[in-house]
Design an enzyme around this catalytic site. Structure first.
Site, PDB file in Angstrom:
ATOM      1  N   TYR A 145       0.849  -1.192   0.000  1.00  0.00           N
ATOM      2  CA  TYR A 145       0.000   0.000   0.000  1.00  0.00           C
ATOM      3  C   TYR A 145       0.885   1.243   0.000  1.00  0.00           C
ATOM      4  CZ  TYR A 145      -3.064   3.695   1.740  1.00  0.00           C
ATOM      5  OH  TYR A 145      -3.757   4.863   1.881  1.00  0.00           O
ATOM      6  N   GLU A 163      -3.401   7.320  -4.258  1.00  0.00           N
ATOM      7  CA  GLU A 163      -3.317   6.074  -3.503  1.00  0.00           C
ATOM      8  C   GLU A 163      -3.198   4.899  -4.456  1.00  0.00           C
ATOM      9  OE1 GLU A 163      -5.851   5.006   0.285  1.00  0.00           O
ATOM     10  OE2 GLU A 163      -6.912   4.245  -1.467  1.00  0.00           O
TER      11      GLU A 163
END
Lengths: 383, 294
Positions: free
Chosen positions: A104, A189
């Site tokens: 992530y 993101e």
């Protein structure tokens, strides 16, 4: 805020050389089939609904296909869906890759630190809110310096990467920082960021561009988020207009006063249905337009709560009086008015001449409008 | 005494020749503020409401010793205006302009900080000390000199609340409107620490709204350092998650920034929390009475 669908986010990624799977967008099952037939999308592939809401995997909005026929079938199934209230109009087809690990990475604003912040986690592929605090490494970035080399190395080490994968992440982080900075992003993101062999690939893309920067980013103007048609009209007229699920309309000026007005209504047994924030204006025409817009939302009763600063009370009163004659017969609504502040006396007089009383207290005004709305529709009934 | 501004504040208006700049120059003068200069590139030599206009901030400061600036210039040019003010040695800049990209504001905040200057705002109504000076756009009618400090993230809601304090027969020492954007130059903690040091402030009214964690951080500060009574109100109890409520900062995102969390933090820190805005003056009067009885 301009939320970009995954494929649009990936277009931006491409501009910054962020590594992506091979893929293409389809808007019909036939188009999906021909994308695979022509080898524009290699098989096996994944077919993903292009919607803004998260949780697509669990919601059946992501499917897999080994052949062109299966890709066509998956596309047909997904294009018919309504995903969390959003109609699916496009799918993204991408090659399915042999994933070793899912990471992530994101860049956003830390309002408390008043700094951008890089967040990385070795636990990608799940909702990041579910990752424990210790599993998320946060690295603040100074805007004058950008993402420094040592900060990128910190991220590499937190993710346990080495060799070619480490170099790949270092480059990717530099790209993401440039993207965040140059595109005026609120959020960039990648979740998951896949480790494939010894390189990294962005499997998903979430990019939110800041509305206020639209003067230097006209390219995002066509991409809008999920507004209702009336919200869209309001936006064009530069009026903040939000639809909620009650039956009382609120016209106020300023975000704080508008919110407080909605709160007091709700705390007093009313149900706000739509609110409209005039903001700072000294143009009576804008006030008139706001009233006509409010009429279109068909509220049971309307509460006008203005504290005049930049927006003067007489401006609002004049705009209101002009609007009253223009609202069609069937769309008229009972109105409770409260106008205070700059030019209060003038505004009150203008309203009184038009037959509208301006109340002084917030409490009495709210009680009156709640009574009016509830007389028209019982609380439990439909708006 | 008061906070950040006083009778010696000499105000420069950046963007004085625009409509808002001109209107509010007049209003600041009527408040009793010393508005000493205006700055608009290319308009040097003009006069607005009797105030001389200069081409640059540096010239304005050299000629008039201005020591505070209020910025009305449009968002695309606001960063430039702020940097110019800071470079000219202005220690306090009130940025009224709304819709400044937060990326610009990040640079503005950190630049001002490095140079020892303070920003209030952006997207804020400014600061006012009744009987002394006003730098910003808060309507004059709401004020009366007194001993209540007010710090708020809102604009018009602040006017409503400050006006209520006046109608209750009380007055304000200083009122600071912080602005509703995600990045602000002065936050609750900054403002509370100024009020803590101000001998003319007895009670502070804190007006928050949903979004971010500035109220929670303010509450932490109150618990650890703040010795004066606080009355608090938070707007946005009824706001649904994910909907932006007008201010760019006023949004409940990912479960953070709810009114419930802010109210709990403030109550836990010993602040008296008002359920309705019209309860605030009464709660303030009670706190003042307690101080008198002590």
């Amino acid at each position: 805020m301009v939320k970009l669908a995954e494929w649009r986010g990936k277009e931006v990624f491409r501009k910054y050389a962020v590594p992506l799977p091979r893929g293409a967008v389809a808007r019909s099952p036939a188009e999906a089939r021909s994308l695979v037939d022509s080898a524009a999308v290699p098989t096996p592939c994944v077919v993903k609904a292009q919607v803004l809401a998260g949780g697509r995997g669990k919601g059946g909005a992501v499917r897999f296909a080994d052949t062109a026929a299966q890709a066509e079938e998956a596309t047909r199934a997904i294009l018919g869906m309504e995903f969390k209230g959003e109609k699916v109009k496009e799918v993204l087809l991408e090659e399915k890759l042999p994933i070793a690990r899912e990471l992530y990475v994101s860049l956003t604003l830390d309002r408390s630190l008043r700094l951008p912040i890089l967040m990385v986690s070795a636990q990608g592929g799940v909702e990041i809110e579910s990752v424990a605090e210790g599993g998320l490494v946060k690295i603040p970035v100074h805007p004058f310096i950008g993402l420094a080399g040592y900060e990128r190395r910190q991220a590499v080490s937190a993710l346990g990467l080495s060799g070619a994968a480490a170099k790949s992440l270092d480059r990717l982080l530099s790209s993401l920082w440039r993207l965040f900075d140059e595109e005026d992003a609120e959020l960039v993101e990648i979740n998951p960021l896949a480790v494939v062999g010894d390189s990294l690939v962005a499997l998903d893309a979430k990019v939110i561009i800041e509305d206020d920067a639209s003067f230097r980013h006209p390219e995002y103007a066509e991409v809008r988020d999920d507004r209702t048609p009336l919200e869209e009209i309001a936006r064009e007229k530069d009026i903040a207009f939000v639809q909620l699920d009650g039956n009382i309309g609120v016209i106020a000026n300023g975000a704080g006063l508008t919110m407080a007005t909605l709160d007091v209504l709700q705390q007093s047994g009313g149900r706000p249905g739509v609110f409209l924030d005039l903001g700072g204006t000294d143009d009576p025409k804008k006030v008139t337009e706001a009233f006509l817009l409010m009429a279109m939302a068909k509220p049971k009763a309307v509460f006008l709560n203005i504290f005049g600063g930049v927006t003067r009370c007489d401006t609002v009163a004049n705009g209101l009086v002009a609007a009253m004659s223009q609202v069609p017969e069937g769309e008229r609504f009972p109105l409770v008015a409260r106008i205070r502040g700059n030019n209060e006396a003038e505004g009150t007089q203008i309203l009184e001449r038009a037959g509208v009383a301006s109340l002084k207290g917030l409490k009495e005004s709210v009680e009156k409008v709640v009574a009016l709305a509830n007389a028209g529709a019982p609380l439990a009934g439909p708006a | 005494m008061s906070v950040l501004v006083d009778a010696d504040t000499r105000v420069l208006v950046q963007g004085i020749t625009g409509h808002q700049g001109t209107v509010h120059t007049r209003q600041m003068q009527l408040f009793g503020t010393k508005v000493v200069a205006g700055a608009t590139p290319g308009k040097g030599g003009a006069t607005v409401e009797g105030v001389p206009v200069f081409d640059s901030v540096e010239r304005a400061v050299r000629a008039t010793s201005a020591n505070a600036s209020v910025i009305f210039v449009p968002a695309p040019f606001a960063k430039d205006a702020l940097v110019e003010a800071v470079d000219a040695g202005i220690p306090l800049a009130v940025v009224v302009t709304e819709h400044i990209p937060f990326h610009d504001m990040l640079s503005m905040y950190h630049y001002a900080r490095l140079r020892g200057a303070r920003i209030i705002g952006p997207n804020c109504p400014g600061i006012a000390a009744p009987g002394k000076a006003k730098v910003g756009i808060i309507p004059n009618v709401v004020f009366h000199p007194g001993r209540v400090g007010v710090v708020s993230r809102s604009g018009t809601l602040t006017y409503e609340i400050v006006s209520g304090i006046k109608e209750h027969g009380l007055g304000q020492s200083t009122c600071i409107g912080l602005g509703g954007d995600p990045v602000v130059g002065t936050n609750f903690v900054d403002a509370l620490s100024l009020f803590e040091e101000d001998p003319d402030t007895d009670v502070v009214v804190m007006v928050g709204e949903i979004g971010g964690t500035a109220e929670e951080e303010g509450a932490d500060y109150i618990r650890a350092h703040f010795t004066k009574p606080v009355v608090a109100y938070v707007a946005g109890r009824s706001a649904p998650p994910g909907k932006r409520m007008g201010h760019a900062g006023a949004i409940i995102a990912r479960g953070r920034g709810t009114a419930a969390s802010k109210l709990a933090a403030l109550e836990g820190a010993g602040a008296k929390v008002a359920s309705f805005p019209y309860e605030i003056p009464g709660l303030v009067a009670e706190r003042l009475q307690e101080l008198t009885n002590r």
